[in-house]
Motif scaffolding. Structure first.
Motif, PDB file in Angstrom:
ATOM      1  N   HIS A  15       0.843  -1.186   0.000  1.00 16.10           N
ATOM      2  CA  HIS A  15       0.000   0.000   0.000  1.00 16.10           C
ATOM      3  C   HIS A  15       0.883   1.241   0.000  1.00 16.10           C
ATOM      4  O   HIS A  15       1.908   1.278   0.682  1.00 16.10           O
ATOM      5  CB  HIS A  15      -0.878  -0.043   1.262  1.00 16.10           C
ATOM      6  CG  HIS A  15      -1.705   1.185   1.479  1.00 16.10           C
ATOM      7  ND1 HIS A  15      -1.797   1.805   2.691  1.00 16.10           N
ATOM      8  CD2 HIS A  15      -2.486   1.895   0.638  1.00 16.10           C
ATOM      9  CE1 HIS A  15      -2.612   2.854   2.589  1.00 16.10           C
ATOM     10  NE2 HIS A  15      -3.040   2.931   1.358  1.00 16.10           N
ATOM     11  N   HIS A  73       0.608   5.765  -0.322  1.00 18.44           N
ATOM     12  CA  HIS A  73      -0.223   6.974  -0.427  1.00 18.44           C
ATOM     13  C   HIS A  73       0.746   8.128  -0.256  1.00 18.44           C
ATOM     14  O   HIS A  73       1.291   8.322   0.817  1.00 18.44           O
ATOM     15  CB  HIS A  73      -1.304   6.995   0.659  1.00 18.44           C
ATOM     16  CG  HIS A  73      -2.098   8.275   0.684  1.00 18.44           C
ATOM     17  ND1 HIS A  73      -2.934   8.655  -0.338  1.00 18.44           N
ATOM     18  CD2 HIS A  73      -2.159   9.273   1.596  1.00 18.44           C
ATOM     19  CE1 HIS A  73      -3.478   9.831  -0.042  1.00 18.44           C
ATOM     20  NE2 HIS A  73      -3.019  10.226   1.128  1.00 18.44           N
ATOM     21  N   GLY A 114      -3.180   4.276  -3.133  1.00 18.75           N
ATOM     22  CA  GLY A 114      -3.697   5.383  -2.341  1.00 18.75           C
ATOM     23  C   GLY A 114      -4.516   6.358  -3.159  1.00 18.75           C
ATOM     24  O   GLY A 114      -5.082   6.003  -4.200  1.00 18.75           O
ATOM     25  N   LEU A 131      -9.540   7.135  -3.498  1.00 16.12           N
ATOM     26  CA  LEU A 131      -9.790   8.541  -3.823  1.00 16.12           C
ATOM     27  C   LEU A 131     -10.743   9.156  -2.814  1.00 16.12           C
ATOM     28  O   LEU A 131     -11.773   8.570  -2.481  1.00 16.12           O
ATOM     29  CB  LEU A 131     -10.382   8.639  -5.231  1.00 16.12           C
ATOM     30  CG  LEU A 131      -9.446   8.148  -6.336  1.00 16.12           C
ATOM     31  CD1 LEU A 131     -10.161   8.133  -7.677  1.00 16.12           C
ATOM     32  CD2 LEU A 131      -8.204   9.034  -6.407  1.00 16.12           C
ATOM     33  N   GLY A 132     -10.392  10.320  -2.343  1.00 15.05           N
ATOM     34  CA  GLY A 132     -11.252  11.036  -1.415  1.00 15.05           C
ATOM     35  C   GLY A 132     -11.672  12.354  -2.041  1.00 15.05           C
ATOM     36  O   GLY A 132     -12.725  12.486  -2.666  1.00 15.05           O
TER      37      GLY A 132
HETATM   38  C1  LIG Z   1      -6.380  10.649   3.051  1.00 16.28           C
HETATM   39  C2  LIG Z   1      -6.068   9.373   2.432  1.00 16.28           C
HETATM   40  C3  LIG Z   1      -6.571   9.075   1.165  1.00 16.28           C
HETATM   41  C4  LIG Z   1      -7.403  10.027   0.354  1.00 16.28           C
HETATM   42  O1  LIG Z   1      -6.698  11.158  -0.028  1.00 16.28           O
HETATM   43  P1  LIG Z   1      -7.332  12.212  -1.053  1.00 16.28           P
HETATM   44  O2  LIG Z   1      -6.246  13.206  -1.223  1.00 16.28           O
HETATM   45  O3  LIG Z   1      -8.524  12.783  -0.406  1.00 16.28           O
HETATM   46  O4  LIG Z   1      -7.657  11.480  -2.314  1.00 16.28           O
HETATM   47  C5  LIG Z   1      -6.261   7.838   0.642  1.00 16.28           C
HETATM   48  N1  LIG Z   1      -5.520   6.943   1.313  1.00 16.28           N
HETATM   49  C6  LIG Z   1      -5.024   7.198   2.547  1.00 16.28           C
HETATM   50  C7  LIG Z   1      -4.214   6.173   3.234  1.00 16.28           C
HETATM   51  C8  LIG Z   1      -5.275   8.420   3.135  1.00 16.28           C
HETATM   52  O5  LIG Z   1      -4.773   8.680   4.342  1.00 16.28           O
END
Ligand SMILES: *Cc1c(COP(=O)(O)O)cnc(C)c1O
Length: 383
Positions: free
Chosen positions: A186, A188, A226, A267-268
């Motif tokens: 994983h 991010h 991530g 994705l957030g």
């Molecule tokens: C915050 C976070 C996300 C989402 O990030 P965005 O910038 O909102 O897309 C994804 N994975 C992990 C582990 C996170 O901490």
């Protein structure tokens, strides 16, 4: 201006401050993601921490995406919204024993472990529950995502993930434990990333890691890259839907997936940011010595990004009909100087009672609201 938003201006009794969500834009964004996915091996998980409005969560769950949670509370919210336990992953540097137990008992899809120490605790909790647990190792790939230093997470010096040096011992711990099963790696690397270059570098890092471990006979079922895809805070109406095709294309092109390997995204912001605006009413027009202030009924208690990261959000007056423009500092009512949404902002001539929209506030907005100064949490309406 966004049409759904300007329709609000005709509601004189609108209770403010309030988050307004354009659900049609959310649906179009979700569909754009589904259409941009280039292959069946690509899977999208929604990072709940960006926004946990139940209506938004259930739309995303219905679209078939998985959920990325960072606490036991978010695991429960994901379940309540209809995400299947197997589609929930759980990340975070500080998982408590109770949260780990919750994830184990609900049989969530995967724990994204952030340290060797945490892996040992997960293995022990799994043994006590007599359940084998899937884990992915969050690797810190030491990549500078060129974003704000508070939201870059992939550099060697920050608290997230397992450094390349310690990955070897983490993998050994997993492969030797009878209670852990290795799902994958994983990553991010940060948030609000607006060029594809950091992702291309990430792909190269992953390729070399995979080659290295394949030569030792260690293969990963899945790779999770991530989230972090950025949005346009300056011009939210120009391209309200991020370029998901360009984003997925980088991975399609540069990442060497092994046969049968799954690629996961979390994705957030890019899913929910543009559909949300914080709508606030002008309480006072205050004429200072050198500046004119627009004093809103919303403050950093409702949207903390400007105060926390100096973040920029487009500010619009959605009720003024004036052709004349003026320059204002737009501030909130909280007793802190950082409670400022924007300085030297040009708006149509503004008066007490006007409605002001702070745009692109669907991500990391309502979820971070607080009650400092004895304030109420902002409401939410959906259009
Ligand atoms: C915050 C976070 C996300 C989402 O990030 P965005 O910038 O909102 O897309 C994804 N994975 C992990 C582990 C996170 O901490």
């Amino acid at each position: 201006m966004n049409n759904a938003l300007s329709a609000l201006a005709s509601q004189p009794s609108l209770a403010t401050p309030v988050y307004f969500y354009d659900m049609d834009l959310l649906d179009r964004t979700i569909n754009a993601i589904r259409q941009a996915i280039p292959s069946d091996s690509f899977h999208v998980h929604y990072a709940l921490k960006a926004n946990v409005e139940p209506l938004i969560l259930s739309r995303i769950a219905q679209a078939g995406f998985g959920a990325d949670s960072v606490s036991g509370g978010e695991i429960r919210m994901a379940l309540d919204a209809g995400f299947r336990p197997a589609d929930i992953v759980y990340a975070g540097v500080g998982k408590t024993d109770a949260e780990i137990d919750l994830g184990i008992s609900l049989e969530i899809g995967c724990f994204n472990a952030e340290s060797v120490e945490e892996l040992a605790v997960i293995a022990e909790r799994a043994r006590l529950a007599a359940k084998k647990v899937s884990v992915a190792l969050r690797v810190n790939p030491d990549i500078d995502a060129h974003t704000h230093h508070y939201i870059t997470t992939g550099l060697a010096e920050n608290k997230f993930g397992i450094s390349m040096e310690r990955l070897e011992s983490a993998l050994q711990l997993v492969t030797r434990s009878e209670w852990l099963s290795l799902k994958g790696l994983h990553f991010h690397i940060g948030s609000q990333i607006t060029t594809m270059e950091p992702y291309r570098i990430l792909c190269e890092r992953i390729n070399s890691l995979q080659h290295h471990y394949a030569s030792k006979g260690i293969l990963f079922d899945s790779i999770n890259v991530g989230g972090g895809l950025g949005i346009d805070y300056e011009h939210p109406d120009a391209e309200p839907i991020p370029d998901f095709a360009a984003y997925f294309n980088v991975f399609d092109r540069y990442l060497e997936l092994r046969p049968g390997q799954e690629l996961h995204f979390e994705l957030g912001r890019s899913i929910v940011a543009q559909c949300g605006s914080l709508v606030s009413r002008v309480l006072y027009m205050k004429h200072g010595l050198e500046k004119d202030f627009v004093i809103l009924d919303a403050g950093f208690t409702d949207l903390i990004r400007p105060a926390l990261y100096g973040a920029h959000h487009l500010i619009e007056n959605i009720s003024s009909r004036s052709d004349r423009k003026a320059v204002y500092d737009v501030v909130g009512p909280i007793c802190e100087s950082s409670d400022t949404f924007g300085e030297k902002i040009e708006l149509p001539e503004t008066q007490r009672g006007d409605l002001i929209a702070i745009r692109s506030a669907g991500a990391y907005g309502s979820v971070m609201a607080m009650q400092y100064n004895g304030r109420q949490l902002p409401g939410a309406i959906f259009g």
